[in-house]
Design a protein around this motif. Structure first.
Motif, mmCIF file in Angstrom:
data_model
loop_
_atom_site.group_PDB
_atom_site.id
_atom_site.type_symbol
_atom_site.label_atom_id
_atom_site.label_comp_id
_atom_site.label_asym_id
_atom_site.label_seq_id
_atom_site.Cartn_x
_atom_site.Cartn_y
_atom_site.Cartn_z
ATOM 1 N N LYS A 393 0.964 -1.156 0.025
ATOM 2 C CA LYS A 393 0.102 -0.123 0.096
ATOM 3 C C LYS A 393 0.917 1.201 -0.058
ATOM 4 O O LYS A 393 0.366 2.244 -0.579
ATOM 5 C CB LYS A 393 -0.808 0.168 1.172
ATOM 6 N N GLN A 394 2.061 1.335 0.617
ATOM 7 C CA GLN A 394 3.088 2.252 0.452
ATOM 8 C C GLN A 394 3.340 2.715 -0.998
ATOM 9 O O GLN A 394 3.525 3.834 -1.461
ATOM 10 C CB GLN A 394 4.302 2.085 1.124
ATOM 11 N N ASN A 395 3.457 1.688 -1.873
ATOM 12 C CA ASN A 395 3.843 1.708 -3.223
ATOM 13 C C ASN A 395 2.506 2.446 -3.922
ATOM 14 O O ASN A 395 3.081 3.242 -4.801
ATOM 15 C CB ASN A 395 4.186 0.511 -3.972
ATOM 16 N N ILE A 396 1.495 2.017 -3.578
ATOM 17 C CA ILE A 396 0.120 2.763 -3.895
ATOM 18 C C ILE A 396 0.233 4.203 -3.721
ATOM 19 O O ILE A 396 0.238 4.980 -4.788
ATOM 20 C CB ILE A 396 -1.193 2.056 -3.707
ATOM 21 N N LEU A 397 0.474 4.627 -2.563
ATOM 22 C CA LEU A 397 0.612 5.837 -2.099
ATOM 23 C C LEU A 397 1.558 6.659 -2.819
ATOM 24 O O LEU A 397 1.521 7.861 -3.326
ATOM 25 C CB LEU A 397 0.518 6.247 -0.616
ATOM 26 N N LEU A 398 2.729 6.021 -2.932
ATOM 27 C CA LEU A 398 4.028 6.760 -3.614
ATOM 28 C C LEU A 398 3.868 6.920 -5.110
ATOM 29 O O LEU A 398 4.430 7.760 -5.509
ATOM 30 C CB LEU A 398 5.244 5.995 -3.143
ATOM 31 N N SER A 399 3.231 5.962 -5.646
ATOM 32 C CA SER A 399 2.879 6.082 -7.295
ATOM 33 C C SER A 399 2.242 7.328 -7.365
ATOM 34 O O SER A 399 2.432 8.078 -8.543
ATOM 35 C CB SER A 399 2.401 4.909 -7.544
ATOM 36 N N LYS A 400 1.081 7.598 -6.497
ATOM 37 C CA LYS A 400 0.179 8.983 -6.683
ATOM 38 C C LYS A 400 1.199 10.359 -6.351
ATOM 39 O O LYS A 400 0.930 11.156 -7.267
ATOM 40 C CB LYS A 400 -0.798 8.918 -5.569
ATOM 41 N N VAL A 401 2.107 9.939 -5.506
ATOM 42 C CA VAL A 401 2.990 11.258 -5.319
ATOM 43 C C VAL A 401 4.099 11.373 -6.635
ATOM 44 O O VAL A 401 4.246 12.252 -7.126
ATOM 45 C CB VAL A 401 3.892 11.009 -4.193
ATOM 46 N N ALA A 402 4.215 10.136 -7.225
ATOM 47 C CA ALA A 402 5.406 10.204 -8.273
ATOM 48 C C ALA A 402 4.719 10.873 -9.652
ATOM 49 O O ALA A 402 5.381 11.552 -10.292
ATOM 50 C CB ALA A 402 5.799 8.962 -8.642
ATOM 51 N N VAL A 403 3.167 10.573 -9.690
ATOM 52 C CA VAL A 403 2.599 11.208 -10.884
ATOM 53 C C VAL A 403 2.646 12.968 -10.545
ATOM 54 O O VAL A 403 2.649 13.533 -11.566
ATOM 55 C CB VAL A 403 1.157 10.821 -11.000
ATOM 56 N N ASN A 404 2.486 13.241 -9.296
ATOM 57 C CA ASN A 404 2.367 14.595 -9.057
ATOM 58 C C ASN A 404 3.639 15.355 -9.462
ATOM 59 O O ASN A 404 3.743 16.362 -9.862
ATOM 60 C CB ASN A 404 1.951 14.966 -7.399
ATOM 61 N N LEU A 405 4.694 14.813 -8.974
ATOM 62 C CA LEU A 405 5.984 15.309 -9.279
ATOM 63 C C LEU A 405 6.244 15.101 -10.676
ATOM 64 O O LEU A 405 6.853 16.030 -11.161
ATOM 65 C CB LEU A 405 7.107 14.267 -8.391
ATOM 66 N N THR A 406 5.801 14.259 -11.686
ATOM 67 C CA THR A 406 6.069 14.305 -12.992
ATOM 68 C C THR A 406 5.437 15.434 -13.478
ATOM 69 O O THR A 406 5.728 15.923 -14.552
ATOM 70 C CB THR A 406 5.304 12.944 -13.405
ATOM 71 N N ILE A 407 4.220 16.104 -12.990
ATOM 72 C CA ILE A 407 3.502 17.298 -13.486
ATOM 73 C C ILE A 407 4.265 18.304 -13.199
ATOM 74 O O ILE A 407 4.398 19.225 -14.096
ATOM 75 C CB ILE A 407 2.143 17.147 -12.967
ATOM 76 N N THR A 408 4.811 18.406 -11.746
ATOM 77 C CA THR A 408 5.322 19.531 -11.277
ATOM 78 C C THR A 408 6.715 19.781 -11.602
ATOM 79 O O THR A 408 7.372 21.033 -11.840
ATOM 80 C CB THR A 408 4.835 20.070 -9.641
ATOM 81 N N MET A 409 7.540 18.931 -11.508
ATOM 82 C CA MET A 409 8.882 19.179 -11.460
ATOM 83 C C MET A 409 9.632 19.520 -12.927
ATOM 84 O O MET A 409 10.492 20.513 -12.892
ATOM 85 C CB MET A 409 9.870 17.832 -11.193
ATOM 86 N N PRO A 410 9.162 18.942 -13.780
ATOM 87 C CA PRO A 410 9.791 19.506 -15.268
ATOM 88 C C PRO A 410 9.695 20.862 -15.448
ATOM 89 O O PRO A 410 10.476 21.644 -16.135
ATOM 90 C CB PRO A 410 9.276 18.284 -16.162
ATOM 91 N N ILE A 411 8.439 21.368 -15.379
ATOM 92 C CA ILE A 411 7.987 22.681 -15.799
ATOM 93 C C ILE A 411 8.530 23.591 -14.618
ATOM 94 O O ILE A 411 8.820 24.477 -15.158
ATOM 95 C CB ILE A 411 6.263 22.659 -15.778
ATOM 96 N N SER A 412 8.606 23.270 -13.233
ATOM 97 C CA SER A 412 9.392 24.128 -12.485
ATOM 98 C C SER A 412 11.040 24.432 -12.827
ATOM 99 O O SER A 412 11.165 25.340 -12.730
ATOM 100 C CB SER A 412 9.350 23.445 -11.261
ATOM 101 N N ILE A 413 11.335 23.217 -13.201
ATOM 102 C CA ILE A 413 12.918 23.333 -13.516
ATOM 103 C C ILE A 413 13.017 24.137 -14.836
ATOM 104 O O ILE A 413 14.021 25.089 -14.896
ATOM 105 C CB ILE A 413 13.285 22.010 -13.870
ATOM 106 N N ILE A 414 12.310 24.027 -15.894
ATOM 107 C CA ILE A 414 12.375 24.632 -17.163
ATOM 108 C C ILE A 414 11.710 26.102 -16.837
ATOM 109 O O ILE A 414 12.870 27.269 -17.399
ATOM 110 C CB ILE A 414 11.385 24.205 -18.253
ATOM 111 N N SER A 415 10.840 26.606 -16.133
ATOM 112 C CA SER A 415 10.546 27.638 -15.728
ATOM 113 C C SER A 415 11.583 28.590 -14.838
ATOM 114 O O SER A 415 11.947 29.733 -15.239
ATOM 115 C CB SER A 415 9.175 27.897 -14.758
#
Length: 532
Positions: A393-415
């Protein structure tokens, strides 16, 4: 009318999970209701104070040029724009995308009543945001002008009709986008692209208007002419509220009501056909058998979560629009210097503020782009599949965290890289500008998971209820906002202290909080998840 009222009441109560909380005997659920009520109250007060302060600063400028009517004209236009943007990508979900369509349409109720209740739901939600903008502006106008007695009833009457036309325009555009995208194979992607094009196009258009006529630098009759040309109802509104003209008041109400009634009537008569057209998608007739792929449990969960995210255009728009705004503004600063922008909006120290507070500025958009605050609730009645699956269940929750980071981190770095170039920051400032938003991205993602575990909403009929109106989303946004307001206040109060040291201290504190939340997900996450 009684059927319309009953349907609207049920939909509004279920939107925020209040129906279950009001009728439950579980003390835990009642405590959640109390927490939600307190969070909403705090959020409303903060929004109202910020809106009042903004209106008061604008009023000082308009008072100098003798055009206080511009305050109400601008805030009425702002209210309409907010209503338009917030409705354009949630109208399809509220009107056509609810899961209990078959159940509701099978009830002994006229189709027009179902449509009216759905449109009223949009109206009430937009009326709430209009209240946050127009009421403070109306109070400021009354303080500065000391108007006659007719001002107050005219202001309250016209306020009720301001959201009507923006709802109509946004619903039509949203439905057209959904209909056009449904004609193609990649319907969801086409819908996202078209919606982003419309929103960014309006943004660019407003930037061009500001630059060409120097609206912000020269508050004059040109501003009024521009607003009244773009939105004629603003002129009627100002004449009615500021000049107490009965004819303008009646014309403003008549146009709004007649357009709304015509729209609702036409939509009611063609509702089933429109629903069928919007929910019909193109399916390819070709299917190629491919070999099955294997991957680790975490990677499989991540792919599953990412597909779920992309499958909902409302989910993507609501959680990524902040990052798109950040990217657009970062690109625009490459072509207009911060010094010139400061001169344009009469803030000479803007360049210094941006250089010192840019990490917090970027982090604001990051915290507003939290996908995890509704990711568990979106599982709905399919949550049992995850709960019974033989994975951690930890992997289930962390996979949701990973998707959030996929959305925010690349655009944050570029910006952030573009902001480093445009602001010409030093190496220490550049490092802080790059690192602090990434820390806030981790903080926002894990905080959203924890809040959603505490305040889930698994019984819903429309994704709008979970993505935009659920308790977990409201609480997550409030916590994220507070976590930025406090550091910002510290930076302004301790302006004599080296700003880099303050930002460094803030970064270390948020990292410590992230480590605590990560440990909490590891130890308590499975227990909370299994209890859902």
């Amino acid at each position: 009318m009684i059927n319309i009222w009953r349907l609207t009441k049920v939909q509004l109560l279920s939107s925020f999970g209040l129906n279950k909380a009001l009728h439950t005997r579980d003390g835990k659920e009642r405590r959640k209701l109390l927490l939600l009520s307190i969070s909403i109250l705090i959020g409303v007060v903060m929004m109202a104070v910020a809106s009042f302060g903004y209106s008061f600063m604008m009023a000082r400028t308009f008072e100098q040029i003798g055009r206080m009517d511009l305050l109400l004209a601008i805030m009425m236009a702002v209210t309409s724009i907010i209503g338009f943007f917030t409705t354009i990508y949630k109208a399809s979900g509220v009107l056509f995308g609810f899961k209990d369509y078959d159940l509701v349409m099978s009830l002994p109720i006229k189709t027009s009543h179902v449509v009216a209740s759905r449109v009223l739901q949009l109206y009430v939600l937009n009326l709430f945001f209009a209240l946050m903008v127009m009421l403070p502006a109306g109070v400021v106008y009354a303080i500065k002008v000391n108007p006659g007695a007719l001002y107050f009833p005219f202001f309250l009457i016209t306020f009720l009709f301001i959201p009507l036309l923006p709802i109509i325009a946004a619903t039509i555009i949203g439905a057209l986008i959904s209909w056009i995208s449904s004609r193609f194979k990649a319907s969801r992607m086409i819908s996202l692209i078209l919606t982003f094009v419309v929103i960014i196009g309006v943004m660019i258009g407003s930037f061009r208007i500001n630059g060409n006529e120097q609206v912000l630098a020269d508050m004059s009759t040109q501003l009024a002419d521009m607003i009244f040309k773009l939105y004629p109802l603003a002129a009627m509104y100002v004449d009615a509220v500021c000049s107490y003209e009965i004819g303008s008041l009646l014309l403003f109400i008549a146009i709004s009501v007649l357009a709304f009634m015509l729209f609702t009537t036409v939509l009611g008569t063609r509702y089933k056909a429109i629903h069928t057209g919007l929910t019909t998608s193109h399916a390819s007739s070709k299917y190629i058998m491919k070999p099955l792929e294997t991957s680790s449990p975490f990677r499989a969960l991540y792919k599953k979560e990412l597909r779920r995210y992309i499958s909902s255009s409302l989910y993507v728009l609501n959680t990524s629009i902040g990052m798109i705004f950040l990217l657009v503004m970062s690109i625009s600063l490459l072509f207009i210097s911060s010094e010139k922008l400061g001169q344009l909006i009469e803030i000479p120290q803007l360049s210094d503020y941006l250089s010192k507070l840019a990490p917090l500025f970027v982090s604001l958009f990051v915290t507003l782009s939290c996908t995890t605050s509704s990711s568990i609730s979106l599982e709905g009645n399919n949550l049992w599949i995850l709960k019974s699956s033989p994975v951690s269940k930890q992997n289930i929750l962390l996979s949701k965290v990973a998707v959030n980071l996929t959305i925010t981190m690349p655009i944050s770095i570029i910006s952030c890289v573009m902001l480093m170039i445009s602001l010409r920051t030093g190496w220490i400032e550049s490092l802080l500008l790059l690192v602090i938003p990434l820390i806030y991205a981790c903080y926002s993602a894990m905080m959203g998971v924890i809040v959603n575990l505490k305040l889930p909403n698994l019984v819903w009929t429309s994704e709008v209820t979970v993505i935009k109106q659920s308790a977990s989303v409201i609480v997550s946004m409030l916590i994220g906002f507070i976590s930025l307001v406090i550091p910002l206040g510290i930076s302004l109060i301790l302006s004599h202290v080296n700003g880099n040291l303050i930002l460094l201290g803030i970064g270390i504190m948020i990292m410590a909080v992230c480590s605590v939340m990560y440990r909490y997900i590891q130890t308590k996450g499975e227990q909370l998840f299994q209890a859902l």
